[in-house]
Design a protein around this motif. Structure first.
Motif, short mmCIF file in Angstrom:
data_model
loop_
_atom_site.label_atom_id
_atom_site.label_comp_id
_atom_site.label_asym_id
_atom_site.label_seq_id
_atom_site.Cartn_x
_atom_site.Cartn_y
_atom_site.Cartn_z
N ALA A 79 0.82 -1.21 0.00
CA ALA A 79 0.00 0.00 0.00
C ALA A 79 0.86 1.26 0.00
CB ALA A 79 -0.91 0.00 1.21
N ALA A 80 2.06 1.17 0.54
CA ALA A 80 2.91 2.36 0.64
C ALA A 80 3.80 2.55 -0.58
CB ALA A 80 3.77 2.26 1.89
N THR A 81 3.94 1.53 -1.40
CA THR A 81 4.83 1.61 -2.55
C THR A 81 4.07 2.10 -3.77
OG1 THR A 81 6.03 -0.26 -1.67
CG2 THR A 81 6.43 0.28 -3.97
N PRO A 82 4.52 3.18 -4.43
CA PRO A 82 3.81 3.64 -5.62
C PRO A 82 3.96 2.62 -6.75
CG PRO A 82 5.81 4.91 -5.31
CD PRO A 82 5.66 3.99 -4.12
N SER A 83 2.94 2.55 -7.58
CA SER A 83 2.98 1.58 -8.68
C SER A 83 3.85 2.12 -9.81
CB SER A 83 1.58 1.31 -9.19
OG SER A 83 1.01 2.48 -9.71
N THR A 84 4.48 1.20 -10.53
CA THR A 84 5.30 1.54 -11.67
C THR A 84 4.41 1.54 -12.90
OG1 THR A 84 7.19 0.47 -10.63
CG2 THR A 84 7.32 0.84 -13.00
N PRO A 85 4.44 2.60 -13.71
CA PRO A 85 3.60 2.62 -14.90
C PRO A 85 3.95 1.48 -15.84
CG PRO A 85 4.89 4.65 -14.72
CD PRO A 85 5.28 3.77 -13.58
N VAL A 86 2.93 0.89 -16.42
CA VAL A 86 3.12 -0.23 -17.33
C VAL A 86 2.76 0.21 -18.73
CG1 VAL A 86 2.37 -2.56 -17.89
CG2 VAL A 86 2.60 -1.88 -15.51
N ASP A 87 3.66 -0.03 -19.66
CA ASP A 87 3.39 0.26 -21.07
C ASP A 87 3.14 -1.06 -21.77
OD1 ASP A 87 5.73 2.98 -21.21
OD2 ASP A 87 3.59 3.01 -20.86
N PHE A 88 2.12 -1.08 -22.58
CA PHE A 88 1.78 -2.27 -23.33
C PHE A 88 1.64 -1.86 -24.79
CE2 PHE A 88 -1.82 -0.40 -21.11
CZ PHE A 88 -2.63 0.02 -22.16
N PRO A 89 1.67 -2.80 -25.71
CA PRO A 89 1.54 -2.45 -27.12
C PRO A 89 0.18 -1.83 -27.39
CG PRO A 89 2.31 -4.71 -26.88
CD PRO A 89 1.93 -4.23 -25.51
N CYS A 90 0.19 -0.75 -28.13
CA CYS A 90 -1.04 -0.06 -28.51
C CYS A 90 -1.53 -0.64 -29.84
CB CYS A 90 -0.77 1.44 -28.66
SG CYS A 90 -0.25 2.20 -27.10
N PRO A 91 -2.76 -0.40 -30.21
CA PRO A 91 -3.26 -0.89 -31.50
C PRO A 91 -2.36 -0.44 -32.65
CG PRO A 91 -5.07 -0.04 -30.19
CD PRO A 91 -3.80 0.30 -29.45
N GLY A 92 -1.99 -1.39 -33.50
CA GLY A 92 -1.12 -1.11 -34.63
C GLY A 92 0.36 -1.09 -34.29
N GLU A 93 0.70 -1.46 -33.07
CA GLU A 93 2.08 -1.42 -32.61
C GLU A 93 2.48 -2.83 -32.18
OE1 GLU A 93 4.42 1.54 -29.65
OE2 GLU A 93 2.69 0.58 -28.77
N SER A 94 3.68 -3.26 -32.53
CA SER A 94 4.11 -4.59 -32.13
C SER A 94 4.62 -4.55 -30.69
CB SER A 94 5.21 -5.10 -33.05
OG SER A 94 6.40 -4.36 -32.84
N ALA A 95 4.67 -5.70 -30.05
CA ALA A 95 5.12 -5.78 -28.65
C ALA A 95 6.56 -5.32 -28.50
CB ALA A 95 4.97 -7.20 -28.13
N THR A 96 7.38 -5.49 -29.52
CA THR A 96 8.78 -5.09 -29.41
C THR A 96 8.99 -3.59 -29.60
OG1 THR A 96 9.13 -5.57 -31.76
CG2 THR A 96 9.63 -7.33 -30.18
N SER A 97 8.01 -2.89 -30.16
CA SER A 97 8.20 -1.45 -30.37
C SER A 97 7.71 -0.62 -29.20
CB SER A 97 7.50 -1.00 -31.66
OG SER A 97 6.10 -1.16 -31.54
N ALA A 98 7.07 -1.24 -28.20
CA ALA A 98 6.63 -0.49 -27.03
C ALA A 98 7.85 -0.03 -26.25
CB ALA A 98 5.74 -1.35 -26.14
N PRO A 99 7.88 1.24 -25.81
CA PRO A 99 9.06 1.73 -25.08
C PRO A 99 9.16 1.08 -23.72
CG PRO A 99 7.33 3.37 -25.03
CD PRO A 99 6.85 2.25 -25.93
N PRO A 100 10.35 1.08 -23.12
CA PRO A 100 10.50 0.50 -21.79
C PRO A 100 9.75 1.32 -20.76
CG PRO A 100 12.51 1.63 -22.43
CD PRO A 100 11.58 1.65 -23.63
N THR A 101 9.36 0.68 -19.67
CA THR A 101 8.67 1.39 -18.60
C THR A 101 9.64 2.30 -17.88
OG1 THR A 101 9.12 -0.37 -17.05
CG2 THR A 101 7.03 -0.49 -18.24
N ALA A 102 9.11 3.18 -17.05
CA ALA A 102 9.94 4.14 -16.32
C ALA A 102 10.95 3.44 -15.43
CB ALA A 102 9.06 5.06 -15.49
#
Length: 196
Positions: free
Chosen positions: A49-72
């Motif tokens: 509860a005290a630890t902030p969540s890390t943003p998650v990036d996932f592939p967007c429509p029309g984008e391959s899984a390998t082109s998604a940028p790394p998370t913060a």
């Protein structure tokens, strides 16, 4: 007849001042569990509860899984801060990156903007009013779109739909747009002009 003396009992029944009573209650219940103590080891941890969540990036429509940028969390930053404090003093101008669903919305907006401006670029039409007209043609209100001359043969633009912002330039060589989530300590898409 025997008399019972009650003088000692009466003095003990005198009301205790409230601050003393509160202090006694607090002292009796506080400080009984220390870090590393096993008391409470059977209870669930509250660390999640005290630890902030890390943003998650996932592939967007029309984008391959390998082109998604790394998370913060995966991005690296210099281990030693700059000695001239330039980055610290100008951090208010660094835009927030978009993550998750907002990143997908940003990528979609960038693709629409670049597609709408590409015919102007191919014709060599770098008039700010024509750029603004093409962007308002996408459904943005006139108050949300700013365009300006950027050199002799270029135009810059900003679409302010805060917290989703699209900024870019167009010149003879290319049309480039970028989506971001605003700036620190500022509600709007325009770059703040002052720091600390």
């Amino acid at each position: 007849m025997t008399m019972i003396r009650t003088a000692g009992i009466r003095s003990a029944m005198l009301p205790v001042p409230v601050p003393v009573a509160v202090l006694a209650v607090l002292a009796a219940g506080c400080g009984t569990e220390r870090a590393g103590n096993s008391a409470g080891a059977d209870r669930p941890s509250r660390a999640g509860a005290a630890t902030p969540s890390t943003p998650v990036d996932f592939p967007c429509p029309g984008e391959s899984a390998t082109s998604a940028p790394p998370t913060a969390a995966a991005t690296t930053s210099p281990a030693v801060p700059p000695t001239d404090h330039y980055a610290e003093n100008h951090g208010f101008m660094v835009p927030f990156p978009l993550h998750g669903r907002h990143r997908c919305e940003g990528l979609s907006a960038v693709a629409r903007v670049e597609k709408a401006l590409e015919p102007l670029r191919r014709r060599g039409d770098f008039a700010p009013e024509n750029t603004r007209g093409a962007l308002t043609g996408l459904g943005y209100s006139a108050g949300q779109v700013r365009s300006y001359q950027n050199g002799p043969t270029g135009v810059g633009f900003l679409i302010d739909t805060y917290p989703l912002c699209v900024e870019g330039t167009m010149n003879r060589d290319s049309t480039r747009a970028e989506a971001f989530g605003g700036h620190p300590d500022h509600s709007g898409c325009d770059r703040p002009s002052g720091g600390h």
